[in-house]
Scaffold this active site. Structure first.
Site, PDB file in Angstrom:
ATOM      1  CB  ILE A 148      -1.014  -0.052   1.409  1.00  0.00           C
ATOM      2  CG1 ILE A 148      -1.541  -1.268   1.564  1.00  0.00           C
ATOM      3  CG2 ILE A 148      -2.017   1.141   1.136  1.00  0.00           C
ATOM      4  CD1 ILE A 148      -2.296  -1.101   2.821  1.00  0.00           C
ATOM      5  N   GLY A 149       1.702   1.397   1.229  1.00  0.00           N
ATOM      6  CA  GLY A 149       2.740   2.510   0.957  1.00  0.00           C
ATOM      7  C   GLY A 149       4.053   2.372   1.439  1.00  0.00           C
ATOM      8  CD  GLU A 150       9.120   1.682  -0.449  1.00  0.00           C
ATOM      9  OE1 GLU A 150       8.408   1.425  -1.720  1.00  0.00           O
ATOM     10  OE2 GLU A 150      10.485   1.324  -0.495  1.00  0.00           O
ATOM     11  N   GLY A 151       7.799   4.297   3.155  1.00  0.00           N
ATOM     12  CA  GLY A 151       8.093   5.595   3.676  1.00  0.00           C
ATOM     13  C   GLY A 151       9.678   5.285   4.045  1.00  0.00           C
ATOM     14  CE1 TYR A 203       6.226   3.432   6.975  1.00  0.00           C
ATOM     15  CE2 TYR A 203       6.425   5.860   7.313  1.00  0.00           C
ATOM     16  CZ  TYR A 203       6.009   4.745   6.784  1.00  0.00           C
ATOM     17  OH  TYR A 203       4.936   4.834   6.191  1.00  0.00           O
ATOM     18  N   GLY A 204       9.851   2.050   6.569  1.00  0.00           N
ATOM     19  CA  GLY A 204       9.602   0.833   6.186  1.00  0.00           C
ATOM     20  C   GLY A 204       8.434   0.779   5.047  1.00  0.00           C
ATOM     21  CG  ASP A 228       2.710  12.892  10.096  1.00  0.00           C
ATOM     22  OD1 ASP A 228       2.861  13.949   9.490  1.00  0.00           O
ATOM     23  OD2 ASP A 228       3.090  12.061   9.514  1.00  0.00           O
ATOM     24  CE  LYS A 230       3.913   2.599   9.894  1.00  0.00           C
ATOM     25  NZ  LYS A 230       3.481   3.777  10.515  1.00  0.00           N
TER      26      LYS A 230
END
Lengths: 178, 282
Positions: free
Chosen positions: B45-48, B50-51, B157, B68
């Site tokens: 789904i997503g990436e940042g 952090y991981g 955030d 996550k």
């Protein structure tokens, strides 16, 4: 304490020792839930004595002051050590490792820029390898069930001293009015 | 085992899905028997920094969850954002805040298991909704933020991407940047458009007010259907904030707020108040 608490209970916006009533309630519930076992030295630990703990605390505060860490960081680390010791028995050799790992976690939780592991390794005079410290870190987390936001002694000292300050200013006001 | 579907059109997807559905029980049986596999990754789904976040399915309850993944690097051990997020989520129990189901460590990787919701506030606002629902969402977000502030935690955030919507109820997510209030904190937090002026001016002694600023921006965004301040850099952002203020009277000169209710403008004004900034300047 109880009296002031009751007096201000009706007034929702009132502050007690710098905290709002709801914050205070939440913090007290947390404290009750995660309070370390007061006689873990006798009931849980087999190899430790109060003197060992005292030596560990002295060493930890030395490390914290040398690395210029916050006061909260030290007390958070102490809280981790105490709640770990009140849940699990460890041999005397690993006590310093527990202190090191606790300081590592506390510095990550509290400091703006966390200290690197190698600095803690050096502080422990290379008695433990970095892998051992990492392993202990995860073990502390799992034993505490990841409840790492513990209300520290420092927080309660702040709470009581704030109340003392309020008390003094009240007396001074009364004195001046007379 | 990991099932990844790349670039498949609808019919292919349907076929794959059908086959998978038929042999699902067999796969589950072997997987749960062979290892202690509990979750199957379906999609990224997503990436940042952090991981990575995956959509995954629980083998035992067949529930869809979000995974996550944090890497436990040799350089840092457990990352500090993971430590903070887990410890904070563990102590929060509120219907409008995401629930941490469990945390597991497999192969030196830390996985957080959380509930999965597929729509965030930005997507939700693309469709038309009744005023009643929007008001409800604003109210519930305010309750959730009050709840975390009462526990001495700052979210740091808040932005529409971090508010998920399910059945017209908001859920607050992503506590990776949040922490317990302390006298000294880093100013480099929050997405630029929702960043408070004290953060923009590099102040490190801020408090809960930065969350309220982000909330004000989000509420205005819900009302206007577009972000309030869309700066391209920190200086530009400060300039935009300065332009929209006319002395102490907010927005009242601005035509885009004319259609809004006065009470609503008051709410935004309370959130985006400049008192703190004035203290710094004077």
């Amino acid at each position: 304490l109880n009296q002031t608490f009751l007096q201000n209970e009706n007034d929702k916006d009132s502050q007690i020792g710098g905290f709002s009533a709801e914050t205070l309630q939440a913090l007290m519930l947390q404290e009750i839930e995660h309070f370390p076992n007061p006689d873990y030295m006798v009931s849980i630990q087999t190899q430790l004595s109060p003197k060992v703990r005292a030596i560990l605390m002295d060493w930890m505060i030395d490390v914290c002051s040398v690395y210029n860490m916050k006061r909260d960081t030290y007390y958070l680390a102490v809280a981790y050590v105490d709640s770990y010791l009140s849940k699990k028995s460890i041999p005397k050799v690993d006590v310093q490792l527990l202190g090191t790992a606790s300081m590592l976690i506390a510095s990550k939780m509290e400091e703006v820029e966390a200290k690197h592991v190698s600095e803690f390794e050096r502080a422990a005079n290379h008695g433990y390898t970095i892998d051992q410290i990492y392993q202990m870190e995860i073990e502390v987390c799992t034993v505490l069930q990841w409840h790492l936001n513990l209300p520290t002694i420092n927080l309660w000292i702040e709470f009581y001293t704030n109340q003392w300050d309020n008390f003094i200013t009240d007396i001074q006001k009364k004195f001046r009015a007379n | 085992m990991q099932i990844v579907i790349i670039n498949s059109n609808a019919t292919e997807l349907y076929v794959i899905h059908k086959i998978l559905y038929q042999i699902k029980d067999i796969i589950y049986y072997y997987m749960s028997a062979s290892e202690n596999v509990r979750y199957i990754k379906i999609q990224k789904i997503g990436e940042g920094a952090y991981g990575i976040i995956y959509k995954a399915q629980d083998v035992q309850t067949e529930e869809i969850v979000a995974l996550k993944k944090f890497k436990l690097s040799d350089n840092e051990g457990v990352p500090s954002c993971a430590l903070r997020e887990i410890s904070i989520l563990n102590q929060l129990n509120h219907p409008n805040i995401i629930k941490l189901i469990s945390q597991i460590i497999i192969n030196k990787k830390l996985h957080l298991v959380m509930n999965y919701y597929d729509m965030d506030l930005t997507e939700y606002l693309k469709f038309n909704h009744e005023e009643f629902h929007l008001k409800n969402i604003i109210y519930k977000i305010l309750l959730a933020v009050e709840f975390i502030h009462n526990r001495k935690i700052i979210h740091r955030d808040l932005q529409p991407n971090n508010i998920l919507i399910t059945n017209n109820e908001p859920v607050l997510i992503d506590f990776g940047l949040s922490r317990v209030l302390s006298p000294n904190m880093t100013p480099g937090v929050t997405q630029l458009w929702y960043r408070a002026p004290e953060l923009l001016s590099n102040c490190n002694t801020y408090d809960y007010a930065i969350d309220m600023w982000s909330l004000g921006c989000i509420i205005a965004e819900i009302a206007l259907n577009k972000p309030l301040f869309m700066g391209s850099s920190e200086i530009h952002q400060l300039l935009l904030i300065k332009n929209i203020i006319n002395g102490n009277e907010w927005f009242l000169h601005n035509s885009q707020f004319a259609k809004l209710n006065n009470l609503f403008i008051d709410l935004i004004n309370v959130c985006i108040s400049l008192e703190f900034l004035e203290i710094i300047i004077s």
